[in-house]
Design a protein around this motif. Structure first.
Motif, PDB file in Angstrom:
ATOM      1  N   ALA A 114     150.011  14.678  59.970  1.00 10.12           N
ATOM      2  CA  ALA A 114     149.790  14.730  61.420  1.00 10.12           C
ATOM      3  C   ALA A 114     150.264  13.469  62.127  1.00 10.12           C
ATOM      4  CB  ALA A 114     148.310  14.971  61.704  1.00 10.12           C
ATOM      5  N   PHE A 115     150.039  12.307  61.559  1.00  5.80           N
ATOM      6  CA  PHE A 115     150.417  11.106  62.317  1.00  5.80           C
ATOM      7  C   PHE A 115     151.779  10.566  61.902  1.00  5.80           C
ATOM      8  CE2 PHE A 115     149.509   7.036  59.998  1.00  5.80           C
ATOM      9  CZ  PHE A 115     149.107   7.582  58.798  1.00  5.80           C
ATOM     10  N   ARG A 116     152.414  11.169  60.912  1.00  4.75           N
ATOM     11  CA  ARG A 116     153.801  10.842  60.575  1.00  4.75           C
ATOM     12  C   ARG A 116     154.497  12.168  60.276  1.00  4.75           C
ATOM     13  NH1 ARG A 116     152.580   6.774  62.486  1.00  4.75           N
ATOM     14  NH2 ARG A 116     152.544   4.662  61.640  1.00  4.75           N
ATOM     15  N   PRO A 117     154.737  12.977  61.327  1.00  2.00           N
ATOM     16  CA  PRO A 117     155.146  14.365  61.097  1.00  2.00           C
ATOM     17  C   PRO A 117     156.459  14.489  60.341  1.00  2.00           C
ATOM     18  CG  PRO A 117     155.239  13.810  63.415  1.00  2.00           C
ATOM     19  CD  PRO A 117     154.591  12.669  62.750  1.00  2.00           C
ATOM     20  N   LEU A 118     157.316  13.469  60.402  1.00  2.41           N
ATOM     21  CA  LEU A 118     158.586  13.583  59.704  1.00  2.41           C
ATOM     22  C   LEU A 118     158.522  12.978  58.309  1.00  2.41           C
ATOM     23  CD1 LEU A 118     160.890  12.745  62.742  1.00  2.41           C
ATOM     24  CD2 LEU A 118     160.138  14.983  61.919  1.00  2.41           C
ATOM     25  N   GLY A 119     157.360  12.422  57.965  1.00  2.00           N
ATOM     26  CA  GLY A 119     157.171  11.919  56.615  1.00  2.00           C
ATOM     27  C   GLY A 119     157.610  10.477  56.446  1.00  2.00           C
ATOM     28  N   THR A 120     157.028   9.811  55.483  1.00  2.00           N
ATOM     29  CA  THR A 120     157.417   8.433  55.164  1.00  2.00           C
ATOM     30  C   THR A 120     157.543   8.285  53.655  1.00  2.00           C
ATOM     31  OG1 THR A 120     155.171   7.599  54.907  1.00  2.00           O
ATOM     32  CG2 THR A 120     156.094   7.530  57.126  1.00  2.00           C
ATOM     33  N   TYR A 121     158.233   7.230  53.268  1.00  2.00           N
ATOM     34  CA  TYR A 121     158.454   6.960  51.860  1.00  2.00           C
ATOM     35  C   TYR A 121     158.426   5.452  51.661  1.00  2.00           C
ATOM     36  CZ  TYR A 121     160.862   6.371  47.424  1.00  2.00           C
ATOM     37  OH  TYR A 121     161.172   6.007  46.150  1.00  2.00           O
ATOM     38  N   ARG A 122     157.885   5.030  50.550  1.00  2.10           N
ATOM     39  CA  ARG A 122     157.968   3.609  50.223  1.00  2.10           C
ATOM     40  C   ARG A 122     157.988   3.438  48.714  1.00  2.10           C
ATOM     41  NH1 ARG A 122     153.078   0.199  51.700  1.00  2.10           N
ATOM     42  NH2 ARG A 122     152.329   1.697  50.211  1.00  2.10           N
ATOM     43  N   SER A 123     158.806   2.541  48.263  1.00  2.00           N
ATOM     44  CA  SER A 123     158.756   2.208  46.840  1.00  2.00           C
ATOM     45  C   SER A 123     158.797   0.705  46.683  1.00  2.00           C
ATOM     46  CB  SER A 123     159.910   2.848  46.074  1.00  2.00           C
ATOM     47  OG  SER A 123     161.107   2.186  46.391  1.00  2.00           O
ATOM     48  N   GLN A 124     158.253   0.249  45.598  1.00  2.00           N
ATOM     49  CA  GLN A 124     158.249  -1.175  45.318  1.00  2.00           C
ATOM     50  C   GLN A 124     158.494  -1.357  43.829  1.00  2.00           C
ATOM     51  OE1 GLN A 124     155.488  -3.437  47.476  1.00  2.00           O
ATOM     52  NE2 GLN A 124     155.162  -4.980  45.907  1.00  2.00           N
ATOM     53  N   GLU A 125     159.392  -2.270  43.507  1.00  2.00           N
ATOM     54  CA  GLU A 125     159.610  -2.613  42.104  1.00  2.00           C
ATOM     55  C   GLU A 125     159.333  -4.093  41.955  1.00  2.00           C
ATOM     56  OE1 GLU A 125     163.348   0.347  41.291  1.00  2.00           O
ATOM     57  OE2 GLU A 125     163.170  -1.484  40.115  1.00  2.00           O
ATOM     58  N   GLU A 126     158.543  -4.409  40.978  1.00  8.02           N
ATOM     59  CA  GLU A 126     158.217  -5.817  40.752  1.00  8.02           C
ATOM     60  C   GLU A 126     158.527  -6.175  39.312  1.00  8.02           C
ATOM     61  OE1 GLU A 126     154.287  -6.469  43.567  1.00  8.02           O
ATOM     62  OE2 GLU A 126     154.269  -7.068  41.471  1.00  8.02           O
ATOM     63  N   LEU A 127     159.213  -7.285  39.160  1.00  5.17           N
ATOM     64  CA  LEU A 127     159.347  -7.870  37.835  1.00  5.17           C
ATOM     65  C   LEU A 127     158.579  -9.176  37.894  1.00  5.17           C
ATOM     66  CD1 LEU A 127     163.140  -7.339  37.117  1.00  5.17           C
ATOM     67  CD2 LEU A 127     161.207  -6.050  36.226  1.00  5.17           C
ATOM     68  N   ARG A 128     157.680  -9.335  36.965  1.00  5.62           N
ATOM     69  CA  ARG A 128     156.864 -10.538  36.980  1.00  5.62           C
ATOM     70  C   ARG A 128     156.905 -11.200  35.634  1.00  5.62           C
ATOM     71  NH1 ARG A 128     151.058  -8.777  39.207  1.00  5.62           N
ATOM     72  NH2 ARG A 128     151.853  -8.024  41.187  1.00  5.62           N
ATOM     73  N   THR A 129     157.053 -12.490  35.629  1.00  7.92           N
ATOM     74  CA  THR A 129     156.853 -13.184  34.372  1.00  7.92           C
ATOM     75  C   THR A 129     155.992 -14.406  34.592  1.00  7.92           C
ATOM     76  OG1 THR A 129     158.815 -14.523  34.690  1.00  7.92           O
ATOM     77  CG2 THR A 129     159.096 -12.520  33.412  1.00  7.92           C
ATOM     78  N   ARG A 130     155.178 -14.670  33.631  1.00  9.56           N
ATOM     79  CA  ARG A 130     154.505 -15.956  33.568  1.00  9.56           C
ATOM     80  C   ARG A 130     154.830 -16.518  32.198  1.00  9.56           C
ATOM     81  NH1 ARG A 130     148.359 -17.863  34.864  1.00  9.56           N
ATOM     82  NH2 ARG A 130     149.308 -18.053  36.899  1.00  9.56           N
ATOM     83  N   SER A 131     155.502 -17.649  32.163  1.00 15.52           N
ATOM     84  CA  SER A 131     155.911 -18.234  30.891  1.00 15.52           C
ATOM     85  C   SER A 131     155.240 -19.583  30.737  1.00 15.52           C
ATOM     86  CB  SER A 131     157.420 -18.451  30.846  1.00 15.52           C
ATOM     87  OG  SER A 131     158.079 -17.279  31.246  1.00 15.52           O
ATOM     88  N   ASN A 132     154.730 -19.834  29.574  1.00 14.90           N
ATOM     89  CA  ASN A 132     154.151 -21.133  29.268  1.00 14.90           C
ATOM     90  C   ASN A 132     154.693 -21.597  27.943  1.00 14.90           C
ATOM     91  OD1 ASN A 132     151.746 -22.379  30.958  1.00 14.90           O
ATOM     92  ND2 ASN A 132     151.681 -20.146  31.191  1.00 14.90           N
ATOM     93  N   GLY A 133     155.164 -22.831  27.920  1.00 13.82           N
ATOM     94  CA  GLY A 133     155.568 -23.455  26.666  1.00 13.82           C
ATOM     95  C   GLY A 133     154.762 -24.730  26.506  1.00 13.82           C
TER      96      GLY A 133
END
Lengths: 866, 542
Positions: free
Chosen positions: A355-374
């Motif tokens: 009803a409030f977005r009659p033509l439709g919406t789309y969203r995507s998110q891609e995340e690459l995450r690293t946490r490295s400790n040496g």
């Protein structure tokens, strides 16, 4: 877990030390930190807010051997800035040389969650507005969430869909039960472990399948884990663990403001409408949402549940390895490396016909995450003099975090029912790449004299990438000592053990996001009609930021009495955070809305008490009991000049204080009215309550009788309040009993006007809908007490006597009945679970939106080893 | 699950292999070396890490100026989703709604949307100030500086017109460390704005560089900017007729002498495109569509319950205004098949009563709403300063004796320009010369009328001609009290049944700039409500 399995959790040790920074502890697995950044998709404007879990939510509990908590400065040297909020140390299970052959363990767990708390509504006046029931379908839609109609009389009355149904109350409990289902959680884990002279190993695989109380919402997780320790020579050993996770979330429930949050419709529907009449929520031929009320952002709950959607898939690998080499019998060097890598893809959409977005919406998110400790350390141990043992350690650590985000945001599907980014009229990509790093060197000296006197001194320096060179380093020391009184002195026999301890520790840290010290500009995608367009931020950068420090001083003792049957552990602590980096709101008329300043000073002072007992200890029956109590007093001591004054300043108050405006009162305590409108005037902004409970306690009993054991945990928190947006809306819409006065014959308000003269106004009964709607401004009406005493968990175990089961070759077998959140023994909150506060990422915990109902979980667990 | 078991097998196999060759430590060492060296993040220096590869660290004045213009020209539509459009256009009885939540202007009921204009400070005004700071010390950038100064006056006069005393001289200086700007009186702000317009216009030098195509109004034409500065000066001067007639007269004469926008090609407007870049679609049309009329084919159940107001439609019908048929439609059943088509026929146009309804009436679909191919066209422009307005200002100056030209001629030119401008919105906006002249013949300027009658006629024409420029219509109505609007009196309204006269300064100022806010609050003594007034408003207590 606010929104079902796989969602985020919130843990804070000894109170919030930072106003804006993350206050949650560091999670350390087998000595190395993992990433615990939450994946919460926040899109308030479009109403799609979903909790997609955090780093710790993907660790399989069956792989955990033990968990311990480092508070205060104990972790200062080794984990440094990352540990400013304490550390939760997780040790995973490993193979064992004692294992003969391959040890196999199977664990199966099943739990069922049922909704256990319901709000209380009024069922005297039905749907409608201004004292009149809907006369047409249009009016039924306009008043879809208003219960300001006529006295319920059971007569046929028109509803939102044009159908006439009896004008009688539909219990909110029935509506909630009709819309939601029971949640389920099934976990199966299998592990193999063993070892010999040169290798210890453990391999496990686990499968979790869960369904939230919202139909169609699932979260599945598969985990594989390999733990290997190899003794390559008598001097060299190698230790590695690799965990791989595959997680899929489907239609995770929306938890934000309207939009995908189905709870809005379920809880705020007018009290004479049966929710099942809203199903299926759309016209099957056109796909158009069927609106149940006129504010179309508040989606039809069936449409939100069945037509809007989201999926997320996460691949995560936590790989760690360490190599230890003994240079000398008492000197070893150890190299540690860990990389926590995750790839996470999320997609959500509103279909054509929303009803409030009659033509439709789309969203995507891609995340690459690293946490490295040496990390590289050298550790030397020696004994000299007259029984003095010394351990000296020196080391260095490099940490690098990367977050690489790509987004697609689009709208206007070309072909309905085909959810794909290639099927859109409008599509805009965006890109974020955030890198941070910390370089550290550290050392520690530990002295131990005759195992009676202990002294520990540490020093560490951290250098942060997020601050400008010149003020990006911080050095911090710690010192701690303890004395075993029971060794040093001849104590009475009743005292089996006694120890005194004290410490002073500093930790430096920099709670600044990547690039936040730089003023940055972007461009509008595609410009405007061929002209490039630059964009800016409404935050002003502050290049002068420097690290903050957290200083903890604590003293304590622990003692055991009567042959360790009773114990007491007591701690008194003070933690002061200085130079806290605060995102400070500034008056927009200055041209910006916020800036970062090193201005905060926050103190947390408290006591921690643990009493343990083992009153009965026989070969067939034992009883263990423990009680812990903690009190934390949180105060904001310093703030920026602009925020240190004014009614809404946190200065001198608990940092989780909620502010709001309530009624205006004259000096004589009489309510002041606006003579023009007749409504009560809004008073000044004032503190309404604190979100983080200062008092917490737990009471745990374990009874063991032969092969049975029963564990019951009661926990309690006191002294906090939160603002309930749900209650605010229920009130405004006439669902609560508080809105009944005046419905029959009108209401007379009396007080004084702006000039202090006597004022009164007669509100006719037909004005009650607007009158109580206006009450939504006075925040004190909607504060809910968060205090509670809960029967948090009850676990009944039965150890099957496997030695008697000759026909199978089992080493262990245990069956358990498990119950969580079983009963609320005390609460002062109306309508909701006192733990309803919504956002696990919020430091203040003083706000709750319209949330999914909480559940009571009951299930069983089967563990077999062979 | 099958996948995991396979993985497990894989790991177990690997273990067997390692055991078989008993060189596990070599593999282990190799793994550690590979992992460590593959991670070249460790070798970058810390300060290199803190460079954002996806952002730029300098202001490019022309590109940021475009952003300020795009944000600024339609702020009342774009900010806070629908911002103040609902308040003004409903209060001025051009639009109406059956909704309570969006009924601030219709029902004087809910004030929550009345606080959002303040954000212009930290968006369009802040960007423009960054531009000024970059170009102000470079003599070669004088044309850019002048354009930015004029644009700043345009944005600021709206801020003070809707809020009264506001931070002005000390505002927008957070980068210099002033986080709590003082409030200035509206009188001082007006005096400075008028001076700024005069000085900025005088400083243009056509031989020096301009913003060029980044100047979305005029593509760098300094002569047109001078006319815009003078037109704004005329608008501002006329604002002071009730409070400082002497000042008003002096500045009006100066503006007219300097030369204002007379020709169609001098209209200050921003063009848009019906394309795939959402930000390049006309934001007024886009927000009207998205917020309310997004599914015009259905003709019913508009999102915010919006329709044209009865007052407006009846006025257009009564005067035989041909603009009615280019801005207003009723959706009717398609006589040739399925669905709906729009109909612009005068006899079926009707507006919905303001403040009368809560809930969608049965005949909702029979009311008029915006034309899909003009008012709601993504490709239509936003008109910021038009020759229709300047001619009406000239007509008013003439009846006040401040302009020697003919009031009648100026009024008629205003009507013609105000009708011609709809051609800019699309082919369906074209109004023929015959229709325009017929309207003028039917509604002649009241040459023989009293001053008040003439002022009413001019101001009512402004109400129609500036349709969609809500701020200016609202300001002119407050000053002149024309057109005569009958307030609504919805149950439980918060203004005591009077039309709002101000917007509300948000609590952030009270909380974060308390001393300065309170000083101005106490100085004006009118509160911070929809019913408060501003200094130039004749209803301001003196």
């Amino acid at each position: 877990m606010a929104s079902g399995p796989g969602s985020s959790s919130r843990v804070v040790i000894r109170g919030n030390g930072s106003l804006n920074g993350n206050n949650q502890p560091l999670y350390v697995i087998n000595g190395m930190p993992i990433s615990n950044r939450p994946s919460t998709v926040l899109d308030q404007a479009n109403g799609a807010t979903t909790d997609l879990g955090d780093g710790i939510s993907s660790i399989n509990p069956d792989d955990i051997e033990s968990i311990s908590v480092l508070k205060g400065g104990a972790a200062a040297a080794l984990y440094g800035s990352q540990a400013a909020n304490g550390v939760i140390l997780i040790t995973t299970k490993k193979g064992s040389r004692q294992q003969k052959g391959i040890g196999i363990e199977l664990n199966s767990n099943f739990t069922l969650g049922t909704i256990n708390i319901f709000p209380e509504y009024q069922y005297e006046y039905g749907q409608g507005s201004q004292g009149v029931r809907p006369q047409s379908q249009g009016e039924a839609i306009s008043t879809g969430r208003l219960s300001y109609g006529e006295p319920m009389d059971g007569q046929p009355s028109i509803q939102f869909d044009g159908v006439e149904r009896p004008y009688s109350g539909v219990s909110i409990k029935d509506n909630i039960k009709a819309f939601y289902r029971n949640s389920t959680n099934i976990v199966n884990t299998v592990s193999f472990s063993g070892g010999n002279e040169s290798v210890l190993y453990r391999v496990s695989a686990s499968d979790l399948q869960s369904g939230a109380i919202v139909d169609g919402s699932t979260y599945d997780r598969q985990t594989a884990n390999v733990n290997l320790k190899a003794f390559m020579s008598d001097k060299l050993s190698f230790d590695t663990q690799i965990q791989y996770n595959y997680e899929i979330g489907n239609n995770r429930p929306g938890v934000g403001y309207v939009g995908t949050n189905s709870a809005w419709g379920v809880y705020l529907l007018a009290n004479t409408v049966d929710i099942t009449d809203l199903a299926p929520g759309y016209n099957p031929e056109t796909g158009q949402e069927v609106e149940w009320q006129h504010v179309n952002q508040a989606t039809n709950p069936y449409f939100a549940r069945d037509r809007m959607g989201n999926q997320d898939v996460k691949d995560r690998v936590i790989a760690q390895g360490s190599l230890t080499y003994d240079l000398l019998p008492n000197l070893f060097i150890k190299a540690d490396f860990m990389r926590d890598f995750s790839s996470w893809r999320e997609e959500d959409y509103y279909p054509v016909g929303t009803a409030f977005r009659p033509l439709g919406t789309y969203r995507s998110q891609e995340e690459l995450r690293t946490r490295s400790n040496g990390r590289l350390i050298a550790n030397y141990n020696t004994t000299f003099g007259n029984g003095i043992n010394l351990t000296a350690m020196v080391g260095g650590n490099l940490e690098r975090d990367i977050l690489d985000v790509s987004n697609l945001i689009g709208s206007e599907y070309i072909i309905p029912e085909w959810i794909s980014p290639v099927n859109l009229n409008i599509l805009a990509p965006s890109k974020g790449f955030y890198r941070t790093g910390t370089n550290s060197v550290f050392s520690s000296l530990d002295f131990n004299f005759k195992e009676t006197y202990y002294l520990s001194v540490t020093a560490r320096q951290d250098q942060f990438s997020t601050l400008n060179p010149g003020n990006n380093k911080i050095f911090y020391p710690s010192i701690g000592g303890s004395m075993i009184l029971s060794n040093a002195f001849d104590l009475p026999d009743v005292i089996s053990f006694a120890k005194l301890r004290g410490s002073w520790a500093q930790v430096g840290s920099a709670t600044v996001d990547a690039y936040a010290i730089n003023q940055l500009y972007g461009f509008r995608l595609g410009g405007h009609l061929g002209v490039p367009v630059q964009t800016s931020s409404s935050a002003i950068s502050n290049p002068e930021l420097r690290p903050l420090t957290s200083t903890t001083t604590e003293i304590g003792f622990d003692a055991q009495f009567f042959d360790n049957r009773f114990g007491i552990d007591f701690t008194l602590y003070s933690k002061i955070n200085q130079d806290d980096i605060v995102s400070t709101s500034i008056a927009p008329s200055s041209g910006a809305t916020s800036t970062l300043l090193n201005v905060g000073e926050i103190s947390n002072k408290g006591i921690e008490l643990l009493l343990t007992g083992n009153p009965i200890r026989t070969s067939v029956f034992s009883w263990n009991v423990s009680y812990n109590f903690a009190y934390n007093k949180n105060r904001v001591l310093t703030l920026a000049p602009g925020q240190a004054t004014g009614n809404s300043s946190l200065l001198g108050k608990d940092s989780s204080t909620r502010f709001g405006r309530s009624y205006e009162y004259s000096e004589d305590g009489i309510r002041v009215y606006n003579s023009l409108s007749g409504y009560a005037m809004l008073g000044p902004t004032m503190p309404l309550g604190i979100g983080v409970p200062p008092y917490t306690m737990g009471f745990e009993n374990t009874f063991t009788y032969k092969n049975f054991s029963l564990n019951a945990l009661i926990d309690a928190k006191f002294g906090n309040q939160f603002f309930s947006q749900a209650k605010q809306y229920m009130w405004r819409f006439g669902l609560l009993k508080e809105t009944l006065p005046g419905r029959d014959n009108g209401l007379t308000v009396e007080g004084v006007d702006e000039n202090g003269d006597a004022f009164s106004k007669d509100w006719p009964s037909s004005f009650m809908s607007t009158y109580y709607n206006n009450d939504g401004q006075y925040a004190t009406n909607f504060m809910i007490d968060g205090s509670f005493v809960k029967l948090r968990s009850v676990v009944l175990n039965y150890n099957i006597p496997v030695e008697k089961l000759n026909f199978v070759n089992l080493t262990t077998a245990q069956i358990s009945l498990v119950a969580r959140n079983l009963a609320i023994l005390y609460r002062n909150s109306d309508h909701f679970d006192p733990e309803q506060a919504s956002d696990p990422n919020s430091n203040s915990q003083n706000f709750s939106g319209v949330m999914l109902p909480r559940t009571r979980e009951i299930g069983f667990n089967l563990r077999i080893g062979f | 699950m099958r996948k995991i078991l396979n993985l497990t097998n894989l790991f177990l196999n690997q273990y067997d292999i390692m055991k078989k060759y008993s060189n596990i430590y070599k593999i282990g060492l190799a793994m550690a070396v590979v992992v460590m060296t593959s991670c070249n993040d460790f070798t970058d220096s810390l300060s290199d890490l803190n460079k954002n590869p996806n952002a730029y660290e300098e202001v490019i004045p022309e590109f940021l100026f475009s952003n300020s213009m795009l944000d600024g020209v339609a702020f009342n539509f774009t900010n806070g989703a629908d911002g103040q459009h609902f308040i003004f256009a409903q209060a001025m009885q051009q639009f109406s709604t059956h909704s309570e939540v969006r009924g601030t202007g219709d029902k004087y009921f809910n004030e929550s949307a009345a606080r959002s204009h303040w954000a212009v400070y930290n968006t369009a005004l802040a960007d423009n100030e960054r531009v000024i700071n970059v170009v102000k010390d470079d003599p070669n950038s004088i044309n850019m500086l002048s354009a930015a100064r004029i644009w700043k006056v345009y944005m600021f006069h709206i801020v003070t017109d809707v809020h009264g005393d506001v931070p002005y001289f000390e505002a927008l200086k957070s980068s210099e460390g002033n986080l709590q700007p003082k409030y200035d009186t509206q009188e001082a702000i007006y005096e400075d704005m008028l001076n700024e317009l005069e000085q900025a216009a005088a400083a243009f030098n056509p031989s020096l560089p301009t913003f060029g195509p980044s100047d979305l109004f005029y593509g760098g034409d300094t002569e047109k900017w001078k006319k815009l500065a003078n037109s704004l000066m005329l608008r501002l001067s006329m604002r002071l007729t009730e409070v400082r007639p002497d000042v008003a007269e002096a500045w009006a004469k100066k503006a007219i002498a300097g030369g204002v926008i007379i020709n169609d090609e001098d209209i200050a407007k921003v063009n848009y495109l019906d394309g795939q870049i959402a930000d390049s679609r006309n934001p007024k049309a886009a927000n009207l569509l998205v917020q309310d009329y997004q599914n015009p084919q259905a003709g019913v159940s508009n999102t915010q319950g919006g329709k044209y107001a009865e007052t407006f439609i009846e006025h257009l019908k009564m005067t035989g205004d041909p603009r009615l048929n280019v801005i207003s439609v009723v959706w009717i059943d398609n006589p040739d098949g399925d669905g709906y088509v729009y109909d612009t026929a005068t006899n079926i146009q009707r507006g919905m009563k303001n403040g009368a309804l809560f809930g969608e009436p049965e005949d909702f679909h029979t009311y008029s709403e915006p034309h899909p191919n003009t008012v709601l066209s993504y490709a239509s422009p936003v008109l910021t300063m038009t020759n229709a307005e300047t001619n009406l200002l000239l007509a008013e100056a003439a009846i006040r004796g401040w302009y020697t030209g003919s009031a009648k001629a100026a009024y008629e030119d205003a009507v013609r320009a105000g009708m011609r401008q709809w051609a800019l919105f699309g082919d369906e906006g074209i109004i023929s010369t015959e229709k325009i002249e017929a309207y003028i013949a039917r509604n002649p300027f009241m040459v023989e009328g009293s001053f008040e009658e003439k002022l009413e006629q001019i101001s009512t024409q402004k109400w129609v001609s500036l349709f969609l420029d809500n701020y200016e219509i609202f300001a002119n109505w407050r000053r002149t009290d024309y057109p005569t609007l009958t307030p609504t009196n919805y149950p439980g309204n918060i203004t005591g049944g009077t039309i709002p006269r101000r917007l509300i300064i948000p609590d952030t100022e009270l909380n974060l700039n308390e001393d300065n806010f309170m000083e101005a609050y106490n100085r004006q003594g009118v509160g911070n409500l929809l019913t408060s007034t501003v200094w130039w408003d004749p209803k301001f207590p003196r």
